[in-house]
Design a protein around this motif. Structure first.
Motif, mmCIF file in Angstrom:
data_model
loop_
_atom_site.group_PDB
_atom_site.id
_atom_site.type_symbol
_atom_site.label_atom_id
_atom_site.label_comp_id
_atom_site.label_asym_id
_atom_site.label_seq_id
_atom_site.Cartn_x
_atom_site.Cartn_y
_atom_site.Cartn_z
ATOM 1 N N UNK A 32 0.816 -1.294 0.020
ATOM 2 C CA UNK A 32 0.018 0.010 -0.069
ATOM 3 C C UNK A 32 0.913 1.239 0.021
ATOM 4 N N UNK A 33 0.159 2.361 -0.204
ATOM 5 C CA UNK A 33 0.919 3.733 -0.307
ATOM 6 C C UNK A 33 0.805 4.316 0.921
ATOM 7 N N UNK A 34 1.605 5.391 1.433
ATOM 8 C CA UNK A 34 1.729 6.135 2.655
ATOM 9 C C UNK A 34 0.607 7.262 2.334
ATOM 10 N N UNK A 35 0.301 7.666 3.485
ATOM 11 C CA UNK A 35 -0.748 8.819 3.392
ATOM 12 C C UNK A 35 -0.203 10.139 2.691
ATOM 13 N N UNK A 36 -1.314 10.301 1.552
ATOM 14 C CA UNK A 36 -0.929 11.556 0.832
ATOM 15 C C UNK A 36 -0.607 12.931 1.653
ATOM 16 N N UNK A 37 0.365 13.746 1.514
ATOM 17 C CA UNK A 37 0.588 14.887 1.942
ATOM 18 C C UNK A 37 -0.562 15.705 2.090
#
Length: 631
Positions: free
Chosen positions: A51-56
């Motif tokens: 999965x991807x990290x939270x979007x800034x």
């Protein structure tokens, strides 16, 4: 439950009484052993979800959607990326392992201020012990989340326990494993399929599942560990150099020798099925303990079964032995009538000896029970002419070939015979009896759609006022009714019943009054081998079927079903109890199905009085004579 039908590569919702269907492919039992390496996943090459990290500066909608996507990384023991979407307090309080909800579609994510609601169409729940079941909240599941700002960034400040995983991701990250329990007499091991993420702590998950006990349909039918308070320590199962060390709590010291031996056998067989584990050792809070077991008397996972099917030749409605008109069925009046359990003094004759590859001319146009030889020619079974003369179908045989049975008198009677005994009518006066099934204890099972006219209603098991189908088992002169009131309703009809070769489970096809059909597996509860009841809870297989004609055991946890999920003619399916199902190549005019050991042994009986066998992934082009095939 989830079913993967490989021919269409899809997952479909399956409601199973406490369990789910699992992968038809067997779990690998070998693999490289490397000191210090973690246990490898059960499916080599299984894909990982990254999965991807939270979007800034992400919006609440993006943060909640990202959190839902990140839950799919269940192969990460700590779900580290998913936790990045949470506040510190929420991360500490969140318990993701309590339940996995598998969904087919993410319906909506609705955000209002700091509140968010996620809706999904769910197909199954997986509990902490890996058991699949129908969604506890039904097919439409809603999860509520609260958000808060942390250093200017939106994060989830309250999340309900458990995780959501799409069916697409579930295929990639979840694995079916067999957890083994015991057959009450200690002769066989009974698998119970569980689903866990394929990750280094798989051995610990399996050990905990074993200590937690069997799935509901197996309770009372199998033996399990019953030491009060016994658990794994926080150390769990440590795997180094191919050796799995199971660290147990102090309660293990209270176990008797029989209980300790049972634990050793079940844990060893369960864990050594994992690639990378070749030996299992035990410690109690870190201190090594040794348990003596009888190396020469170990239970097996697959009872022996013959490699070639038996068939019925020349009976009414069956293929003629000579290839011309079928012989007439035996006159029912020739069977003993005063006492249904009485037997003639001797079998009318025995099959003539001679060239085993050639049917003796003396048997032409006579009903014969034969075994298909290596060349495909039928070889008569000696001493079975008396039984063959009295039955017209429903041929059944014990796994060792010692006891034969079949249906006679237009489906109202069951006859049985051993090579050394006379033909015996063991059940009479039945109503549309199912084809018999012979279990490992020598009991011959069938189902009468109503109480047989020869049975005293005051002597039956369960509710004497029950008006529905009756499950019966007979051995010699002893006939019992097996209580199935919790499993069946009074308006159900049972089309087929087959007992597993280890004697612990019953496979049934149940026809409902609303024209639906249910294929289920229930546990068999016994008193010292004597059948007593079927479990009210059951595993349900292939719920999308609209018709089902026959079903049979293929392996200890795999069955074959002849049915259809549309208006076309019946087709063969293979399903693992608690796992995936596979549709096999269709074959025309199929009316029955049977199997020896393994998918390649499957044989289909056809309406023209021939049988056809599997050849690779297809069917033989050379049908063989015979009806009512069985192993």
């Amino acid at each position: 439950m989830i079913v993967i039908v490989r021919s269409s590569v899809r997952w479909a919702a399956v409601l199973v009484g406490g369990a789910m269907l699992a992968a038809c492919a067997s779990i690998p039992d070998s693999g490289p052993v490397t000191a210090g390496e973690p246990v490898q996943p059960a499916r080599p090459g299984a894909l990982q979800v990254i999965p991807e990290d939270p979007v800034p500066d992400g919006t609440p909608q993006q943060i909640v959607a990202g959190f839902v996507d990140a839950m799919a990384a269940v192969d990460d023991i700590d779900l580290a990326i998913a936790r990045k979407y949470l506040t510190d307090d929420a991360s500490r309080q969140w318990s993701p392992r309590s339940t996995i909800v598998v969904y087919t579609r993410l319906v909506d994510i609705v955000v209002e201020g700091d509140q968010a609601q996620v809706s999904v169409e769910a197909v199954a729940d997986i509990d902490e012990s890996g058991r699949f079941g129908p969604p506890a909240e039904g097919g439409f599941v809603v999860r509520d989340y609260t958000l808060a700002r942390v250093s200017g960034q939106w994060r989830v400040s309250r999340a309900p326990d458990g995780i959501l995983v799409s069916e697409t991701d579930a295929v990639r990250v979840l694995e079916p494993y067999r957890v083994y329990f015991g057959e009450p007499r200690g002769r066989f091991l009974v698998p119970d399929v569980r689903w866990f993420p394929a990750r280094p702590d798989s051995a610990t998950s399996l050990a905990r599942a074993l200590l937690d006990g069997p799935s509901l349909p197996l309770e009372g039918a199998v033996t399990s560990i019953s030491v009060p308070g016994l658990e794994l320590t926080e150390q769990g199962v440590d795997v180094v150099g191919g050796i799995a060390t199971v660290d147990l709590t102090a309660e293990f010291r209270d176990a008797g020798s029989d209980e300790a031996q049972l634990l050793t056998v079940l844990m060893t067989r369960t864990l050594t099925a994992l690639p990378g584990i070749s030996e299992v050792r035990f410690t109690v809070e870190g201190t090594r303990v040794d348990v003596d077991t009888d190396a020469d008397d170990q239970p097996v996972t697959e009872p022996l079964v013959g490699s070639r099917p038996y068939v019925l030749l020349g009976a009414s409605g069956a293929a003629s032995v000579s290839g011309v008109a079928p012989a007439p069925s035996a006159d029912p009046s020739s069977a003993p009538s005063a006492d249904p359990s009485s037997a003639p003094s001797a079998d009318p004759s025995s099959a003539p000896s001679g060239d085993p590859g050639v049917l003796d001319p003396a048997l032409v146009d006579r009903p014969v029970i034969a075994q298909v030889g290596a060349t495909g020619q039928p070889i008569p079974v000696e001493g079975m002419l008396g039984l063959a003369a009295r039955i017209s179908g429903g041929l059944a045989v014990s796994s060792g070939g010692e006891l034969f049975a079949g249906l006679g008198e237009d489906g109202t009677a069951v006859y049985s015979k051993t090579p050394s005994s006379g033909t015996r009518r063991i059940i009479s006066g039945g109503v549309d009896l199912t084809a018999p099934s012979v279990d490992t204890f020598g009991w011959v099972w069938t189902v009468s759609q109503a109480l047989p006219s020869t049975v005293d209603p005051n002597t039956v098991a369960g509710d004497s006022g029950w008006s529905g189908a009756r499950v019966l088992a007979a051995r010699g002169a002893d006939t019992v009714e097996v209580d199935a009131v919790g499993l069946l309703t009074a308006t159900d009809r049972v089309r087929s019943l087959d007992i597993s070769r280890d004697g612990t489970r019953a496979l049934l096809i149940i026809e409902r009054p609303d024209q639906t059909v249910a294929v289920v597996v229930a546990g068999v509860i016994r008193d010292d081998g004597r059948p007593r009841s079927l479990t009210a809870s059951s595993f349900r297989l292939l719920p999308q079927l609209v018709t089902a004609l026959d079903a049979t055991w293929v392996q200890s946890d795999v069955v074959a079903i002849l049915g259809s999920d549309d208006t076309s003619e019946p087709r063969p399916f293979v399903a693992q109890i608690g796992g995936v199902a596979e549709e096999l190549t269709p074959t025309a005019n199929a009316v029955s199905i049977t199997a020896g050991l393994g998918e390649r042994s499957i044989v289909v009986g056809r309406s023209d009085g021939t049988i056809i066998s599997r050849v690779g992934s297809a069917w033989s082009r050379d049908p063989q004579r015979g009806s009512s095939p069985t192993f």
